[in-house]
Design an enzyme around this catalytic site. Structure first.
Site, PDB file in Angstrom:
ATOM      1  N   GLY A 155      -5.791 -14.891  38.715  1.00 57.58           N
ATOM      2  CA  GLY A 155      -5.586 -14.861  37.274  1.00 57.58           C
ATOM      3  C   GLY A 155      -4.966 -13.542  36.869  1.00 57.58           C
TER       4      GLY A 155
ATOM      5  N   GLY B 212       6.069 -12.129  25.882  1.00 53.62           N
ATOM      6  CA  GLY B 212       5.133 -13.195  25.550  1.00 53.62           C
ATOM      7  C   GLY B 212       3.965 -12.705  24.720  1.00 53.62           C
TER       8      GLY B 212
ATOM      9  N   GLU C 176      -3.300 -18.937  39.144  1.00 48.66           N
ATOM     10  CA  GLU C 176      -3.808 -19.884  40.135  1.00 48.66           C
ATOM     11  C   GLU C 176      -5.330 -19.868  40.113  1.00 48.66           C
ATOM     12  OE1 GLU C 176      -0.046 -19.290  43.237  1.00 48.66           O
ATOM     13  OE2 GLU C 176      -2.099 -19.044  43.964  1.00 48.66           O
TER      14      GLU C 176
ATOM     15  N   LEU D 199       2.210 -19.022  36.556  1.00 51.82           N
ATOM     16  CA  LEU D 199       1.868 -17.821  37.309  1.00 51.82           C
ATOM     17  C   LEU D 199       0.429 -17.903  37.826  1.00 51.82           C
ATOM     18  CD1 LEU D 199       2.617 -14.939  38.273  1.00 51.82           C
ATOM     19  CD2 LEU D 199       1.841 -14.098  36.038  1.00 51.82           C
TER      20      LEU D 199
ATOM     21  N   THR E 141       0.015 -23.669  29.912  1.00 50.54           N
ATOM     22  CA  THR E 141       0.314 -24.145  28.563  1.00 50.54           C
ATOM     23  C   THR E 141       1.591 -24.976  28.593  1.00 50.54           C
ATOM     24  OG1 THR E 141      -0.716 -22.184  27.594  1.00 50.54           O
ATOM     25  CG2 THR E 141       0.785 -23.425  26.195  1.00 50.54           C
TER      26      THR E 141
ATOM     27  N   GLU F 151      -2.363 -14.711  28.294  1.00 49.85           N
ATOM     28  CA  GLU F 151      -1.276 -13.731  28.421  1.00 49.85           C
ATOM     29  C   GLU F 151      -1.809 -12.298  28.444  1.00 49.85           C
ATOM     30  OE1 GLU F 151       2.519 -14.444  26.629  1.00 49.85           O
ATOM     31  OE2 GLU F 151       2.017 -16.551  26.303  1.00 49.85           O
TER      32      GLU F 151
ATOM     33  N   GLN G 161     -17.759 -17.117   6.848  1.00 49.94           N
ATOM     34  CA  GLN G 161     -18.837 -16.506   6.077  1.00 49.94           C
ATOM     35  C   GLN G 161     -18.595 -16.630   4.572  1.00 49.94           C
ATOM     36  OE1 GLN G 161     -21.090 -15.608   8.179  1.00 49.94           O
ATOM     37  NE2 GLN G 161     -22.670 -14.851   6.792  1.00 49.94           N
TER      38      GLN G 161
ATOM     39  N   SER H 169      -7.917  -8.979  26.128  1.00 52.75           N
ATOM     40  CA  SER H 169      -7.973  -7.732  25.359  1.00 52.75           C
ATOM     41  C   SER H 169      -8.281  -6.549  26.265  1.00 52.75           C
ATOM     42  CB  SER H 169      -9.029  -7.842  24.255  1.00 52.75           C
ATOM     43  OG  SER H 169      -8.593  -8.739  23.247  1.00 52.75           O
TER      44      SER H 169
ATOM     45  N   ASP I 224       5.507  -9.205  28.807  1.00 53.80           N
ATOM     46  CA  ASP I 224       5.622  -8.196  27.751  1.00 53.80           C
ATOM     47  C   ASP I 224       6.095  -8.843  26.449  1.00 53.80           C
ATOM     48  OD1 ASP I 224       4.730  -5.987  29.129  1.00 53.80           O
ATOM     49  OD2 ASP I 224       6.721  -5.246  29.642  1.00 53.80           O
TER      50      ASP I 224
END
Length: 380
Positions: free
Chosen positions: A129, A240, A125, A123, A156, A361, A334, A364, A238
């Site tokens: 994006g 994915g 390019e 999808l 991927t 995908e 840590q 956030s 959705d």
């Protein structure tokens, strides 16, 4: 969320496979930047590459909840292998299963489910994006076939793929309305890999820029109706997002387990550091974030399995699980202190692998846009 015995059995089987067949290879996969073909073959033989494909098409006949467990458990030991399974299954297999003709299902699903063929999803390019509607790859109708021209980015499984779900415009528009979807065989003349990206993490997973130069795509390889490609892409993503959330959960779980075990063995001031409240609080917070991630993922998976709307819930799962994975892996380092910063210990790999789950995908930030848009729909 209480699981019935069948899911517990699946989880136990997956856990053993991940520990016995994936874990011993994880460091080498990261170091060499490739997943062994023998491991991919085992994934296929065990039904992990066609988990929710019906048995009539050569799959295991499981559901999306079981699929999310597969990605989680494999990612617990190797994020690279986890995303190979996720991208192959949710981004290539699922759209053929959902939108494909009977002829397409019979032709492609058995080989994809067995692992004989690996799939990818094309999808993004160079200049399209998050704004997928602005893609410029074009499929010109030549009568008996479409001629496909364009470049795709961040793909991927780009190196391993035999089958690609490719999105291209069949009508020149300024938005998403001219986009169609195609099943493209990567052995086609004019298909090539421009480059493979060198990445911070998930180094064993190939991420490629692909070229389509006058690729002939048979008319029967149009996936769904012409100019309905954007709808197919969004519906696919959705599902994915549940896969990537599951990958993030697995990465977090792997880092958490290692840090927890390390804390019981590392002695400072005459006692294990697990006796220190500062360490205990980190472990408690890790455990809580992981538990919450798992519930969000299982809830979204259950909604999808029942055919109910799950767009908002899949965004919830991906947003929370991805950010939890970054938090957990950061704090796992840590807990190990200086040791955690070295390649002698696996938590630095978990940390590097976790970051991408906040990006691909849908970042956030995009998940927050999706969630907010769905919330405001409810008050209109």
């Amino acid at each position: 969320m209480l699981l019935d015995e069948s899911y517990k059995e699946i989880k136990d089987m997956l856990s053993k496979f991940s520990d016995n067949d994936v874990a011993p290879l994880a460091a080498e996969i990261d170091r060499k930047g490739a997943i062994p073909k023998e491991l991919i073959q085992k994934l296929g033989e065990n039904g992990f590459l066609g988990s929710y494909v019906p048995e009539e098409y050569g799959g295991a006949g499981m559901d999306y909840l079981a699929y999310s467990m597969i990605v989680e458990e494999i990612s617990r030991n190797c994020g690279s292998t986890g995303v190979l399974v996720s991208a192959h299954t949710s981004l290539c297999v699922w759209p053929i299963l959902e939108f494909g003709s009977e002829q397409q299902k019979k032709k492609y699903l058995p080989r994809l489910a067995s692992g004989e063929h690996i799939g990818c999803f094309c999808l993004s390019e160079p200049n399209a994006g998050t704004d997928a509607g602005s893609l410029t790859t074009f499929a010109e109708d030549k009568g008996d076939y479409y001629e496909l021209n364009g470049v795709k980015n961040w793909i991927t499984n780009g190196k391993e793929a035999d089958i690609a779900i490719v999105f291209a415009k069949t009508e020149k528009t300024n938005d998403y309305r001219g986009i169609s979807a195609f099943i493209v065989e990567t052995a086609s003349e004019g298909y090539s890999i421009i480059k493979e990206e060198e990445k911070l993490g998930i180094k064993g997973s190939s991420t490629c820029q692909l070229a389509f130069d006058k690729v002939k795509v048979p008319k029967e390889n149009l996936l769904g109706p012409e100019k309905k490609g954007f709808k197919i892409a969004m519906a696919t993503l959705d599902g994915g997002r549940i896969g990537i959330a599951s990958q993030a959960l697995g990465i977090a779980e792997g880092a958490f387990r290692y840090a927890r075990n390390y804390a019981t063995q590392r002695v400072q001031f005459g006692k294990p550091i697990s006796n220190l409240q500062a360490i205990q609080f980190k472990i408690a917070d890790m455990s809580t974030k992981i538990a919450a991630s798992r519930l969000l993922i299982y809830h979204a998976s259950a909604l999808k399995d029942k055919g109910l709307p799950f767009t908002k819930e899949s965004a919830h799962a991906k947003l929370f699980a991805a950010e939890a994975a970054m938090w957990v892996t950061t704090n796992a380092i840590q807990v190990l202190g200086g040791n955690g910063y070295t390649k002698e210990y696996p938590v630095e790999r978990y940390f590097r692998d976790a970051k991408i789950t906040e990006i691909y995908e849908g970042t956030s930030e995009i998940q927050r846009v999706v969630i907010a848009a769905n919330e405001f729909k409810e008050v209109q």
